[in-house]
Design an enzyme around this catalytic site. Structure first.
Site, mmCIF file in Angstrom:
data_model
loop_
_atom_site.group_PDB
_atom_site.id
_atom_site.type_symbol
_atom_site.label_atom_id
_atom_site.label_comp_id
_atom_site.label_asym_id
_atom_site.label_seq_id
_atom_site.Cartn_x
_atom_site.Cartn_y
_atom_site.Cartn_z
ATOM 1 C CG ASN A 42 0.020 4.781 -4.940
ATOM 2 O OD1 ASN A 42 0.188 4.771 -6.557
ATOM 3 N ND2 ASN A 42 0.824 5.077 -4.231
ATOM 4 C CB THR A 93 7.469 8.912 -9.515
ATOM 5 O OG1 THR A 93 7.563 7.666 -10.173
ATOM 6 C CG2 THR A 93 6.019 9.284 -9.839
ATOM 7 C CE LYS A 131 2.336 -2.536 -10.284
ATOM 8 N NZ LYS A 131 1.658 -1.578 -9.422
ATOM 9 C CE1 TYR A 143 5.854 -2.251 -11.078
ATOM 10 C CE2 TYR A 143 5.930 -2.015 -13.480
ATOM 11 C CZ TYR A 143 5.530 -1.502 -12.202
ATOM 12 O OH TYR A 143 4.919 -0.535 -12.140
HETATM 13 N N1 LIG Z 1 6.022 6.027 -12.223
HETATM 14 C C1 LIG Z 1 5.452 5.267 -13.211
HETATM 15 O O1 LIG Z 1 5.954 5.835 -14.366
HETATM 16 C C2 LIG Z 1 4.560 4.439 -13.117
HETATM 17 C C3 LIG Z 1 4.151 3.605 -14.138
HETATM 18 C C4 LIG Z 1 3.280 2.736 -14.066
HETATM 19 C C5 LIG Z 1 2.885 2.050 -12.881
HETATM 20 N N2 LIG Z 1 3.287 2.838 -11.805
HETATM 21 C C6 LIG Z 1 2.470 2.234 -10.482
HETATM 22 O O2 LIG Z 1 2.304 3.398 -9.797
HETATM 23 C C7 LIG Z 1 2.093 3.267 -8.160
HETATM 24 C C8 LIG Z 1 3.008 4.414 -7.694
HETATM 25 O O3 LIG Z 1 4.155 4.583 -8.356
HETATM 26 P P1 LIG Z 1 5.089 5.782 -8.222
HETATM 27 O O4 LIG Z 1 5.967 6.046 -9.417
HETATM 28 O O5 LIG Z 1 4.574 6.912 -7.442
HETATM 29 O O6 LIG Z 1 6.361 5.097 -6.813
HETATM 30 P P2 LIG Z 1 7.210 5.872 -6.032
HETATM 31 O O7 LIG Z 1 7.352 7.347 -6.317
HETATM 32 O O8 LIG Z 1 8.419 4.897 -5.875
HETATM 33 O O9 LIG Z 1 6.293 5.669 -4.568
HETATM 34 C C9 LIG Z 1 6.282 4.298 -4.166
HETATM 35 C C10 LIG Z 1 5.257 4.675 -2.863
HETATM 36 O O10 LIG Z 1 5.066 3.203 -2.446
HETATM 37 C C11 LIG Z 1 5.293 3.162 -1.127
HETATM 38 N N3 LIG Z 1 6.163 1.748 -0.783
HETATM 39 C C12 LIG Z 1 7.123 1.086 -1.690
HETATM 40 N N4 LIG Z 1 7.404 0.157 -0.988
HETATM 41 C C13 LIG Z 1 6.777 -0.019 0.366
HETATM 42 C C14 LIG Z 1 6.905 -0.867 1.526
HETATM 43 N N5 LIG Z 1 7.548 -1.896 1.566
HETATM 44 N N6 LIG Z 1 5.995 -0.660 2.325
HETATM 45 C C15 LIG Z 1 5.125 0.456 2.411
HETATM 46 N N7 LIG Z 1 5.066 1.360 1.067
HETATM 47 C C16 LIG Z 1 5.922 1.076 0.366
HETATM 48 C C17 LIG Z 1 6.492 4.394 -0.788
HETATM 49 O O11 LIG Z 1 6.540 4.676 0.572
HETATM 50 P P3 LIG Z 1 7.618 4.404 1.523
HETATM 51 O O12 LIG Z 1 8.950 4.497 0.800
HETATM 52 O O13 LIG Z 1 7.500 5.634 2.449
HETATM 53 O O14 LIG Z 1 7.581 3.471 2.252
HETATM 54 C C18 LIG Z 1 5.947 5.262 -1.897
HETATM 55 O O15 LIG Z 1 5.056 6.100 -1.051
HETATM 56 C C19 LIG Z 1 2.946 1.898 -8.029
HETATM 57 O O16 LIG Z 1 1.940 0.949 -7.957
HETATM 58 C C20 LIG Z 1 3.839 1.609 -9.442
HETATM 59 O O17 LIG Z 1 3.959 0.395 -9.791
HETATM 60 C C21 LIG Z 1 4.090 3.840 -11.844
#
Ligand SMILES: NC(=O)c1ccc[n+]([C@@H]2O[C@H](COP(=O)([O-])OP(=O)(O)OC[C@H]3O[C@@H](n4cnc5c(N)ncnc54)[C@H](OP(=O)(O)O)[C@@H]3O)[C@@H](O)[C@H]2O)c1
Length: 253
Positions: free
Chosen positions: A87, A191, A158, A154
């Site tokens: 994720n 998020t 993806k 991105y």
């Molecule tokens: N939010 C949206 O609208 C959306 C839409 C489509 C897809 N997504 C996808 O959904 C997934 C989760 O997104 P989210 O919105 O929940 O993101 P988020 O709130 O920004 O959280 C991202 C997570 O990834 C971890 N992460 C990022 N860089 C990292 C690194 N270098 N090493 C280890 N961990 C890392 C962060 O942990 P730490 O910072 O603690 O390391 C955090 O737990 C992602 O794959 C994103 O592309 C999100």
């Protein structure tokens, strides 16, 4: 006994997914740079375990080290299934191609694409050695299927993740391994990642106003709602269609 490894469990969709898996009675290992203490408390309340592994997923060495250790710990004879939820992700760099440093691109590709590919490889190898099946979820985005001005990194990672997943599914099917791998598109969620998207400037990211409107108009889903959809899919392993792109917008109103 079931184990789940969730990357990016410190916040956002990863935190919600880890939480719901703990409530379903899974032992969970969260992998991220930061720790999430709420998950430890929740595990205790549900008589399961939560372990945090600190790992920077932009480092190939750290990925190999961390996931080799985790695999040794959880692929045990009394384990019914191992879930791997890739994720963790990042949207930056947000800007036109022609502006990014190579280091930034390398970091991005490692977190979004190399890490899921590497963890999938390590866990499939271990699944074969131990005969414990693995169910892998790679979290994708609608950006995999459409080009967005300012998101060339991105969109590319993806899209690569989707193709990787479908290729591995084809191989596992052919091998009759019993392992499954899917992509899960969570739609737009409230998020920190969305906050970063909204803070981009219009010159770098043409659609920024549209994303600011999503927040204003309450169009972003809560991560608990999205994670519940994923955990429902994962809870019936026999019904999971390996190679499928599960899209939350098709599954929720
Ligand atoms: N939010 C949206 O609208 C959306 C839409 C489509 C897809 N997504 C996808 O959904 C997934 C989760 O997104 P989210 O919105 O929940 O993101 P988020 O709130 O920004 O959280 C991202 C997570 O990834 C971890 N992460 C990022 N860089 C990292 C690194 N270098 N090493 C280890 N961990 C890392 C962060 O942990 P730490 O910072 O603690 O390391 C955090 O737990 C992602 O794959 C994103 O592309 C999100």
């Amino acid at each position: 006994m079931k184990y789940a490894v969730v990357t990016g469990a410190s916040k956002g969709l990863g935190e919600s997914t880890a939480k719901l898996l703990l409530q379903e009675g899974c032992h969970v290992i969260g992998v991220s740079r930061n720790m999430n203490q709420n998950l430890e408390k929740l595990a205790e309340q549900n008589s399961v375990t939560y372990q945090h592994e600190s790992c920077d997923l932009s480092s190939p060495d750290a990925i190999e080290h961390t996931f080799t250790l985790i695999a040794e710990r959880i692929f045990l004879s009394n384990v019914e299934v191992v879930y791997l939820v890739n994720n963790a992700g990042q949207v930056e760099p947000i800007d036109k191609a022609g502006t990014a440093e190579v280091e930034e691109l390398s970091q991005h590709v490692n977190v979004n694409l190399l890490a899921p590919m590497a963890t999938t490889n390590l866990f499939l190898k271990r699944a074969k050695e131990t005969n414990v099946p693995v169910v892998i979820t790679n979290v994708t985005s609608g950006a995999a299927e459409r080009s967005v001005y300012g998101w060339s990194a991105y969109c590319s990672t993806k899209a690569g993740l989707n193709r990787f997943t479908e290729t591995v599914a084809l191989e596992q099917e052919e091998l009759s391994s019993g392992n499954k791998i899917i992509v899960f598109n969570p739609g737009i969620m409230d998020t920190d990642m969305q906050g970063q998207i909204r803070s981009a400037n219009e010159e770098s990211f043409k659609d920024v106003e549209t994303f600011r409107d999503y927040k204003q108009e309450n169009k972003l889903r809560e991560t608990d709602v999205v994670a519940a959809t994923l955990v429902t899919i994962l809870s019936s392993v026999n019904q999971i269609v390996s190679g499928k792109r599960y899209n939350v917008n098709d599954l929720l109103q």
